[in-house]
Design a protein around this motif. Structure first.
Motif, PDB file in Angstrom:
ATOM      1  N   ASN A 154       0.854  -1.171   0.000  1.00 17.85           N
ATOM      2  CA  ASN A 154       0.000   0.000   0.000  1.00 17.85           C
ATOM      3  C   ASN A 154       0.897   1.230   0.000  1.00 17.85           C
ATOM      4  OD1 ASN A 154      -2.283   1.484   0.033  1.00 17.85           O
ATOM      5  ND2 ASN A 154      -2.866   0.992   2.133  1.00 17.85           N
ATOM      6  N   ILE A 155       0.921   1.913  -1.106  1.00 16.55           N
ATOM      7  CA  ILE A 155       1.813   3.068  -1.251  1.00 16.55           C
ATOM      8  C   ILE A 155       1.015   4.272  -1.736  1.00 16.55           C
ATOM      9  CG2 ILE A 155       3.915   1.758  -1.721  1.00 16.55           C
ATOM     10  CD1 ILE A 155       3.101   2.754  -4.760  1.00 16.55           C
ATOM     11  N   PRO A 156       1.574   5.469  -1.552  1.00 15.18           N
ATOM     12  CA  PRO A 156       0.873   6.650  -2.080  1.00 15.18           C
ATOM     13  C   PRO A 156       0.759   6.551  -3.600  1.00 15.18           C
ATOM     14  CG  PRO A 156       2.828   7.284  -0.805  1.00 15.18           C
ATOM     15  CD  PRO A 156       2.820   5.792  -0.911  1.00 15.18           C
ATOM     16  N   ARG A 157      -0.310   7.019  -4.135  1.00 16.82           N
ATOM     17  CA  ARG A 157      -0.502   6.978  -5.583  1.00 16.82           C
ATOM     18  C   ARG A 157       0.054   8.256  -6.195  1.00 16.82           C
ATOM     19  NH1 ARG A 157      -6.254   3.822  -6.246  1.00 16.82           N
ATOM     20  NH2 ARG A 157      -5.500   1.959  -5.207  1.00 16.82           N
ATOM     21  N   ILE A 158       1.164   8.120  -6.807  1.00 28.87           N
ATOM     22  CA  ILE A 158       1.847   9.252  -7.434  1.00 28.87           C
ATOM     23  C   ILE A 158       1.730   9.069  -8.942  1.00 28.87           C
ATOM     24  CG2 ILE A 158       4.020  10.526  -7.611  1.00 28.87           C
ATOM     25  CD1 ILE A 158       2.959  10.283  -4.724  1.00 28.87           C
ATOM     26  N   GLU A 159       0.961   9.919  -9.566  1.00 27.99           N
ATOM     27  CA  GLU A 159       0.751   9.774 -11.006  1.00 27.99           C
ATOM     28  C   GLU A 159       1.744  10.604 -11.804  1.00 27.99           C
ATOM     29  OE1 GLU A 159      -1.166   7.475 -12.692  1.00 27.99           O
ATOM     30  OE2 GLU A 159      -1.005   6.790 -10.632  1.00 27.99           O
ATOM     31  N   ILE A 160       2.961  10.125 -11.819  1.00 26.29           N
ATOM     32  CA  ILE A 160       4.018  10.723 -12.625  1.00 26.29           C
ATOM     33  C   ILE A 160       4.613   9.583 -13.437  1.00 26.29           C
ATOM     34  CG2 ILE A 160       6.240  11.910 -12.625  1.00 26.29           C
ATOM     35  CD1 ILE A 160       5.611  12.940  -9.828  1.00 26.29           C
ATOM     36  N   SER A 161       4.851   9.824 -14.710  1.00 23.94           N
ATOM     37  CA  SER A 161       5.511   8.807 -15.526  1.00 23.94           C
ATOM     38  C   SER A 161       6.657   9.449 -16.291  1.00 23.94           C
ATOM     39  CB  SER A 161       4.529   8.162 -16.499  1.00 23.94           C
ATOM     40  OG  SER A 161       4.196   9.069 -17.531  1.00 23.94           O
ATOM     41  N   SER A 162       7.652   8.634 -16.599  1.00 21.14           N
ATOM     42  CA  SER A 162       8.793   9.125 -17.365  1.00 21.14           C
ATOM     43  C   SER A 162       8.359   9.602 -18.740  1.00 21.14           C
ATOM     44  CB  SER A 162       9.861   8.032 -17.486  1.00 21.14           C
ATOM     45  OG  SER A 162      10.379   7.719 -16.208  1.00 21.14           O
ATOM     46  N   SER A 163       7.409   8.895 -19.363  1.00 24.36           N
ATOM     47  CA  SER A 163       6.960   9.309 -20.698  1.00 24.36           C
ATOM     48  C   SER A 163       6.249  10.663 -20.632  1.00 24.36           C
ATOM     49  CB  SER A 163       6.063   8.243 -21.334  1.00 24.36           C
ATOM     50  OG  SER A 163       4.964   7.963 -20.512  1.00 24.36           O
ATOM     51  N   GLN A 164       5.503  10.888 -19.565  1.00 21.75           N
ATOM     52  CA  GLN A 164       4.830  12.170 -19.369  1.00 21.75           C
ATOM     53  C   GLN A 164       5.875  13.290 -19.207  1.00 21.75           C
ATOM     54  OE1 GLN A 164       3.097  12.463 -15.454  1.00 21.75           O
ATOM     55  NE2 GLN A 164       1.476  13.840 -16.133  1.00 21.75           N
ATOM     56  N   ILE A 165       6.928  13.005 -18.467  1.00 15.52           N
ATOM     57  CA  ILE A 165       7.992  13.990 -18.260  1.00 15.52           C
ATOM     58  C   ILE A 165       8.676  14.320 -19.585  1.00 15.52           C
ATOM     59  CG2 ILE A 165      10.276  14.338 -17.219  1.00 15.52           C
ATOM     60  CD1 ILE A 165       9.156  12.693 -14.786  1.00 15.52           C
ATOM     61  N   ARG A 166       9.014  13.295 -20.354  1.00 18.38           N
ATOM     62  CA  ARG A 166       9.663  13.539 -21.653  1.00 18.38           C
ATOM     63  C   ARG A 166       8.765  14.359 -22.571  1.00 18.38           C
ATOM     64  NH1 ARG A 166      10.765   8.057 -20.872  1.00 18.38           N
ATOM     65  NH2 ARG A 166       9.300   7.465 -22.526  1.00 18.38           N
ATOM     66  N   ALA A 167       7.464  14.044 -22.591  1.00 19.91           N
ATOM     67  CA  ALA A 167       6.518  14.779 -23.440  1.00 19.91           C
ATOM     68  C   ALA A 167       6.424  16.243 -23.002  1.00 19.91           C
ATOM     69  CB  ALA A 167       5.143  14.109 -23.406  1.00 19.91           C
ATOM     70  N   ARG A 168       6.361  16.472 -21.706  1.00 17.12           N
ATOM     71  CA  ARG A 168       6.291  17.852 -21.198  1.00 17.12           C
ATOM     72  C   ARG A 168       7.558  18.617 -21.579  1.00 17.12           C
ATOM     73  NH1 ARG A 168       2.481  19.446 -17.703  1.00 17.12           N
ATOM     74  NH2 ARG A 168       3.873  20.968 -16.744  1.00 17.12           N
ATOM     75  N   TRP A 169       8.695  17.964 -21.489  1.00 18.34           N
ATOM     76  CA  TRP A 169       9.961  18.624 -21.827  1.00 18.34           C
ATOM     77  C   TRP A 169       9.961  19.051 -23.296  1.00 18.34           C
ATOM     78  CZ3 TRP A 169      13.845  20.172 -18.715  1.00 18.34           C
ATOM     79  CH2 TRP A 169      15.002  20.633 -19.342  1.00 18.34           C
ATOM     80  N   ILE A 170       9.535  18.135 -24.162  1.00 19.34           N
ATOM     81  CA  ILE A 170       9.488  18.412 -25.601  1.00 19.34           C
ATOM     82  C   ILE A 170       8.525  19.562 -25.904  1.00 19.34           C
ATOM     83  CG2 ILE A 170       8.743  17.430 -27.832  1.00 19.34           C
ATOM     84  CD1 ILE A 170       9.930  14.725 -26.725  1.00 19.34           C
ATOM     85  N   GLU A 171       7.426  19.651 -25.127  1.00 17.05           N
ATOM     86  CA  GLU A 171       6.433  20.718 -25.309  1.00 17.05           C
ATOM     87  C   GLU A 171       6.831  22.000 -24.590  1.00 17.05           C
ATOM     88  OE1 GLU A 171       2.848  18.933 -23.845  1.00 17.05           O
ATOM     89  OE2 GLU A 171       2.858  17.385 -25.390  1.00 17.05           O
ATOM     90  N   ASP A 172       8.054  22.017 -24.042  1.00 16.94           N
ATOM     91  CA  ASP A 172       8.577  23.188 -23.327  1.00 16.94           C
ATOM     92  C   ASP A 172       7.734  23.548 -22.096  1.00 16.94           C
ATOM     93  OD1 ASP A 172      10.672  24.961 -23.026  1.00 16.94           O
ATOM     94  OD2 ASP A 172       9.614  26.582 -24.036  1.00 16.94           O
ATOM     95  N   LYS A 173       7.240  22.510 -21.406  1.00 15.61           N
ATOM     96  CA  LYS A 173       6.518  22.690 -20.148  1.00 15.61           C
ATOM     97  C   LYS A 173       7.443  22.272 -19.018  1.00 15.61           C
ATOM     98  CE  LYS A 173       1.978  21.782 -22.119  1.00 15.61           C
ATOM     99  NZ  LYS A 173       0.864  20.822 -22.171  1.00 15.61           N
ATOM    100  N   THR A 174       7.204  22.805 -17.845  1.00 11.83           N
ATOM    101  CA  THR A 174       8.102  22.510 -16.724  1.00 11.83           C
ATOM    102  C   THR A 174       7.944  21.080 -16.217  1.00 11.83           C
ATOM    103  OG1 THR A 174       8.944  23.261 -14.593  1.00 11.83           O
ATOM    104  CG2 THR A 174       6.553  23.299 -14.883  1.00 11.83           C
ATOM    105  N   ILE A 175       9.073  20.528 -15.778  1.00 14.88           N
ATOM    106  CA  ILE A 175       9.081  19.219 -15.105  1.00 14.88           C
ATOM    107  C   ILE A 175       9.672  19.391 -13.701  1.00 14.88           C
ATOM    108  CG2 ILE A 175       9.240  17.921 -17.258  1.00 14.88           C
ATOM    109  CD1 ILE A 175      12.279  17.476 -16.519  1.00 14.88           C
ATOM    110  N   ARG A 176       9.800  20.639 -13.302  1.00 14.22           N
ATOM    111  CA  ARG A 176      10.509  20.985 -12.077  1.00 14.22           C
ATOM    112  C   ARG A 176      10.032  20.202 -10.846  1.00 14.22           C
ATOM    113  NH1 ARG A 176      12.605  26.562 -11.272  1.00 14.22           N
ATOM    114  NH2 ARG A 176      14.339  25.945  -9.984  1.00 14.22           N
TER     115      ARG A 176
END
Length: 193
Positions: A154-176
């Motif tokens: 049972n762990i916290p549900r953290i909805e972050i994915s590496s593919s989402q991060i890469r897509a945001r980076w390409i779209e010039d959105k922050t991944i900070r």
């Protein structure tokens, strides 16, 4: 020594990876969590991923301040496609850990396809499978021969994915706030994505 192996592409390693690893470490009283970056992930053959050197460096940066975490280059040294069973067996040979001491962490999304992994029954004989539950998971999707041999965390549900991060980076959105500041700086300095 109660050890949990945590394999992945880690392209990039993000807060979701770190939070899951730390939560599992505390909840299950592990002695350590061992991050294992894949040389060539079987499910990503033919897909573009960052170089091994960059992924390894990002992972080193991400975990450097946590004494409970370490990295194994076992799959890197072996080369080729990274199959979990080979990794588990190699790690056991190197450390002389028993099945009761060795755990292998996967997400519930991976558990859905576990039956199709390279020799899943042998994996269940070699170590204990610990599964981090993700949103949308239904145990009814999993064959009973697998369900009977896995442990759910049972762990916290953290909805972050590496593919989402890469897509945001390409779209010039922050991944900070998705990766640690040093990883963010490394990605930026090396223009990885």
């Amino acid at each position: 020594m109660k050890t949990c192996l945590f394999g992945g592409t880690f392209d990039p390693p993000h807060f979701g990876h770190l939070i899951v690893a730390q939560t599992i470490f505390e909840a299950e009283h592990f002695d350590k969590i061992v991050f294992i970056p894949a040389h060539i992930p079987p499910h990503k053959k033919g897909k573009k991923i960052s170089s091994l050197e960059l992924r390894l460096e990002m992972l080193k940066i991400a975990i450097k301040d946590n004494p409970n975490f370490e990295i194994s280059d076992i799959e890197i040294k072996r080369g080729g496609v990274s199959y979990s069973l080979e990794t588990i067996r190699d790690y056991k040979d190197q450390t002389e850990l028993s099945r009761d001491e060795l755990f292998y962490l996967i997400g519930s999304d991976s558990l859905k396809l576990f039956y199709a992994w390279e020799n899943p029954k042998a994996i269940l004989k070699e170590c204990q499978l610990i599964v981090a539950i993700r949103p949308g998971f239904r145990p009814s999707d999993i064959p009973n021969w697998i369900l009977a041999k896995v442990q759910f965390a049972n762990i916290p549900r953290i909805e972050i994915s590496s593919s989402q991060i890469r897509a945001r980076w390409i779209e010039d959105k922050t991944i900070r706030y998705m990766v640690t500041q040093p990883v963010w700086e490394f990605i930026n300095e090396n223009n990885i994505y």
